[in-house]
Design a protein around this motif. Structure first.
Motif, PDB file in Angstrom:
ATOM      1  N   VAL A   1       0.843  -1.191   0.000  1.00  0.00           N
ATOM      2  CA  VAL A   1       0.000   0.000   0.000  1.00  0.00           C
ATOM      3  C   VAL A   1       0.878   1.240   0.000  1.00  0.00           C
ATOM      4  CG1 VAL A   1      -1.785   1.267   1.255  1.00  0.00           C
ATOM      5  CG2 VAL A   1      -1.785  -1.219   1.283  1.00  0.00           C
ATOM      6  N   LEU A   2       0.539   2.198  -0.843  1.00  0.00           N
ATOM      7  CA  LEU A   2       1.145   3.524  -0.793  1.00  0.00           C
ATOM      8  C   LEU A   2       0.181   4.463  -0.089  1.00  0.00           C
ATOM      9  CD1 LEU A   2       2.610   4.081  -4.398  1.00  0.00           C
ATOM     10  CD2 LEU A   2       3.692   3.017  -2.406  1.00  0.00           C
ATOM     11  N   THR A   3       0.693   5.216   0.873  1.00  0.00           N
ATOM     12  CA  THR A   3      -0.132   6.181   1.590  1.00  0.00           C
ATOM     13  C   THR A   3       0.513   7.553   1.500  1.00  0.00           C
ATOM     14  OG1 THR A   3      -0.885   4.493   3.153  1.00  0.00           O
ATOM     15  CG2 THR A   3      -1.202   6.788   3.791  1.00  0.00           C
ATOM     16  N   LEU A   4      -0.260   8.525   1.049  1.00  0.00           N
ATOM     17  CA  LEU A   4       0.216   9.910   0.965  1.00  0.00           C
ATOM     18  C   LEU A   4      -0.138  10.632   2.242  1.00  0.00           C
ATOM     19  CD1 LEU A   4       1.436  12.236  -0.751  1.00  0.00           C
ATOM     20  CD2 LEU A   4      -0.892  12.691  -1.564  1.00  0.00           C
ATOM     21  N   ASN A   5       0.887  11.179   2.912  1.00  0.00           N
ATOM     22  CA  ASN A   5       0.684  11.944   4.141  1.00  0.00           C
ATOM     23  C   ASN A   5       1.453  13.250   4.012  1.00  0.00           C
ATOM     24  OD1 ASN A   5       0.158  12.853   6.709  1.00  0.00           O
ATOM     25  ND2 ASN A   5       1.496  11.376   7.741  1.00  0.00           N
ATOM     26  N   GLY A   6       0.762  14.311   3.662  1.00  0.00           N
ATOM     27  CA  GLY A   6       1.438  15.577   3.407  1.00  0.00           C
ATOM     28  C   GLY A   6       2.290  15.456   2.154  1.00  0.00           C
ATOM     29  N   THR A   7       3.591  15.677   2.284  1.00  0.00           N
ATOM     30  CA  THR A   7       4.501  15.551   1.155  1.00  0.00           C
ATOM     31  C   THR A   7       5.266  14.233   1.180  1.00  0.00           C
ATOM     32  OG1 THR A   7       6.299  16.666   2.349  1.00  0.00           O
ATOM     33  CG2 THR A   7       4.811  18.056   1.061  1.00  0.00           C
ATOM     34  N   THR A   8       4.823  13.294   2.020  1.00  0.00           N
ATOM     35  CA  THR A   8       5.528  12.028   2.192  1.00  0.00           C
ATOM     36  C   THR A   8       4.687  10.858   1.684  1.00  0.00           C
ATOM     37  OG1 THR A   8       6.711  12.850   4.131  1.00  0.00           O
ATOM     38  CG2 THR A   8       6.616  10.474   3.852  1.00  0.00           C
ATOM     39  N   ILE A   9       5.334   9.945   0.946  1.00  0.00           N
ATOM     40  CA  ILE A   9       4.703   8.688   0.538  1.00  0.00           C
ATOM     41  C   ILE A   9       5.258   7.576   1.418  1.00  0.00           C
ATOM     42  CG2 ILE A   9       4.376   7.024  -1.312  1.00  0.00           C
ATOM     43  CD1 ILE A   9       4.889   9.254  -3.303  1.00  0.00           C
ATOM     44  N   GLN A  10       4.379   6.869   2.102  1.00  0.00           N
ATOM     45  CA  GLN A  10       4.773   5.728   2.923  1.00  0.00           C
ATOM     46  C   GLN A  10       4.509   4.443   2.153  1.00  0.00           C
ATOM     47  OE1 GLN A  10       6.108   5.346   6.300  1.00  0.00           O
ATOM     48  NE2 GLN A  10       6.372   3.308   5.401  1.00  0.00           N
ATOM     49  N   VAL A  11       5.529   3.600   2.017  1.00  0.00           N
ATOM     50  CA  VAL A  11       5.388   2.292   1.384  1.00  0.00           C
ATOM     51  C   VAL A  11       5.201   1.254   2.481  1.00  0.00           C
ATOM     52  CG1 VAL A  11       6.418   0.592  -0.152  1.00  0.00           C
ATOM     53  CG2 VAL A  11       6.892   3.028  -0.501  1.00  0.00           C
ATOM     54  N   GLN A  12       4.101   0.487   2.421  1.00  0.00           N
ATOM     55  CA  GLN A  12       3.810  -0.531   3.427  1.00  0.00           C
ATOM     56  C   GLN A  12       3.643  -1.894   2.745  1.00  0.00           C
ATOM     57  OE1 GLN A  12       0.173   0.020   5.614  1.00  0.00           O
ATOM     58  NE2 GLN A  12       0.232  -2.052   6.464  1.00  0.00           N
ATOM     59  N   PRO A  13       4.652  -2.770   2.811  1.00  0.00           N
ATOM     60  CA  PRO A  13       4.505  -4.115   2.239  1.00  0.00           C
ATOM     61  C   PRO A  13       3.434  -4.908   2.984  1.00  0.00           C
ATOM     62  CG  PRO A  13       6.813  -3.581   2.666  1.00  0.00           C
ATOM     63  CD  PRO A  13       6.001  -2.540   3.352  1.00  0.00           C
ATOM     64  N   THR A  14       2.627  -5.668   2.241  1.00  0.00           N
ATOM     65  CA  THR A  14       1.589  -6.496   2.861  1.00  0.00           C
ATOM     66  C   THR A  14       1.694  -7.964   2.486  1.00  0.00           C
ATOM     67  OG1 THR A  14       0.063  -6.061   1.038  1.00  0.00           O
ATOM     68  CG2 THR A  14      -0.034  -4.569   2.930  1.00  0.00           C
ATOM     69  N   LYS A  15       2.342  -8.268   1.367  1.00  0.00           N
ATOM     70  CA  LYS A  15       2.490  -9.668   0.956  1.00  0.00           C
ATOM     71  C   LYS A  15       3.757  -9.807   0.140  1.00  0.00           C
ATOM     72  CE  LYS A  15      -0.153 -11.392  -2.309  1.00  0.00           C
ATOM     73  NZ  LYS A  15      -1.282 -12.001  -3.059  1.00  0.00           N
ATOM     74  N   LEU A  16       4.545 -10.846   0.451  1.00  0.00           N
ATOM     75  CA  LEU A  16       5.784 -11.124  -0.276  1.00  0.00           C
ATOM     76  C   LEU A  16       5.749 -12.561  -0.786  1.00  0.00           C
ATOM     77  CD1 LEU A  16       8.345  -9.606   2.277  1.00  0.00           C
ATOM     78  CD2 LEU A  16       7.609  -8.575   0.129  1.00  0.00           C
ATOM     79  N   GLU A  17       6.262 -12.766  -1.991  1.00  0.00           N
ATOM     80  CA  GLU A  17       6.362 -14.106  -2.529  1.00  0.00           C
ATOM     81  C   GLU A  17       7.452 -14.136  -3.586  1.00  0.00           C
ATOM     82  OE1 GLU A  17       2.352 -14.527  -3.882  1.00  0.00           O
ATOM     83  OE2 GLU A  17       2.806 -13.783  -5.889  1.00  0.00           O
ATOM     84  N   LEU A  18       7.898 -15.340  -3.911  1.00  0.00           N
ATOM     85  CA  LEU A  18       8.847 -15.467  -5.006  1.00  0.00           C
ATOM     86  C   LEU A  18       8.167 -15.045  -6.294  1.00  0.00           C
ATOM     87  CD1 LEU A  18      10.689 -18.790  -4.137  1.00  0.00           C
ATOM     88  CD2 LEU A  18      11.388 -16.441  -3.676  1.00  0.00           C
TER      89      LEU A  18
END
Length: 288
Positions: A205-222
């Motif tokens: 998920v990408l979340t925009l907070n002011g001038t900052t983009i937060q990257v939040q991984p939710t699922k990883l796989e090969l």
């Protein structure tokens, strides 16, 4: 009568030809004056935004001369690339300036001091290469040596495994609330692990907070897409740590534009926003 008709036709053809030539001259003249105006605006924008090079400028609307006489321009488009912010080195910035008021004398002389813009709509594009560079700026990112990163948009229902408990992999509720400040993303990339190059797919998920983009991984796989092929736990922790990154755009959006939306296209993050009643020369519109 037989001689009068050919003369009338010839006279009509001459009139039409003259009209076409005059229209062509007017269009050419308008084009020349528009080019002069764009050049002056480009110089002004370079100084205003503290850019290393002149930005591209297009003054939309026809005729330009009429807009210039009124001192009111419908839409001026400004674009610049290669903007460095933090670890990012190649941001692309564009803006549409609507209803721009500047006296003709100041525009022609290049001494515009009283430029007022009714509305600005701006955007900044962050390339996959810049995102890759930001991930590798962390200590764990340097160890993994993340490379060949690609970016594609993805719907919310792909972000978690079916049946997984909310937040089981990321520590928080992973699916984004449908609004303009969050969006789903899928990234694929290579990492170094146990002396080998391993290709990983990350949903997040990408979340925009002011001038900052937060990257939040939710699922990883090969990256072969087989859900059962999970990453080793230690590699999951390392990748999650490297990708849980904040990308701070600072003042990448010019003209005091407030970021309001984040979207994903192939190999690019896009942040857009708007501002109203902007006055150039205020010292608050530059990049940095």
């Amino acid at each position: 009568m037989t001689t009068t008709k050919p003369k009338r036709r010839r006279g009509l053809r001459i009139t039409v030809a003259v009209a076409i030539v005059l229209v062509g001259l007017l269009v050419a003249t308008d084009f020349v004056f528009a080019a002069i105006g764009e050049y002056q605006v480009s110089k002004k924008m370079r100084a205003e935004l503290t850019l290393a090079d002149d930005p591209s400028v297009t003054i939309h609307g026809f005729p330009f001369v009429l807009q210039a006489m009124r001192g009111d321009y419908e839409d001026i488009e400004v674009g610049a690339s290669g903007i460095p912010i933090g670890t990012m080195r190649d941001l692309q910035v564009s803006a549409h300036l609507y209803d721009v008021k500047v006296p003709l004398s100041e525009l022609v002389s290049g001494s515009a001091h009283s430029v007022v813009i009714d509305r600005v709509e701006g955007s900044v594009r962050i390339s996959a290469a810049d995102v890759n560079r930001a991930f590798n700026s962390t200590e764990v990112g340097q160890v993994l040596n993340i490379s060949n990163l690609t970016i594609v948009p993805t719907p919310a229902d792909t972000l978690v495994d079916p049946g997984a408990e909310p937040g089981a992999q990321a520590g928080e509720k992973p699916t984004p609330t449908p609004n303009q400040t969050t969006t789903g993303v899928k990234m694929a990339f290579f990492v170094n692990f146990a002396g080998k190059q391993v290709k990983v797919s990350m949903y997040g998920v990408l979340t925009l907070n002011g001038t900052t983009i937060q990257v939040q991984p939710t699922k990883l796989e090969l990256a072969d897409g087989v859900a059962s092929l999970k990453l080793p736990e230690i590699l999951q922790q390392q990748v999650t740590g490297a990708l849980s990154k904040q990308l701070d755009l600072g003042k990448a959006l010019p003209f005091t534009v407030t970021p309001t939306r984040v979207t994903v296209e192939n190999n690019v993050f896009i942040v857009t926003g708007r501002a109203t009643n902007v006055q150039l020369g205020s010292g608050r519109s530059g990049l940095g």
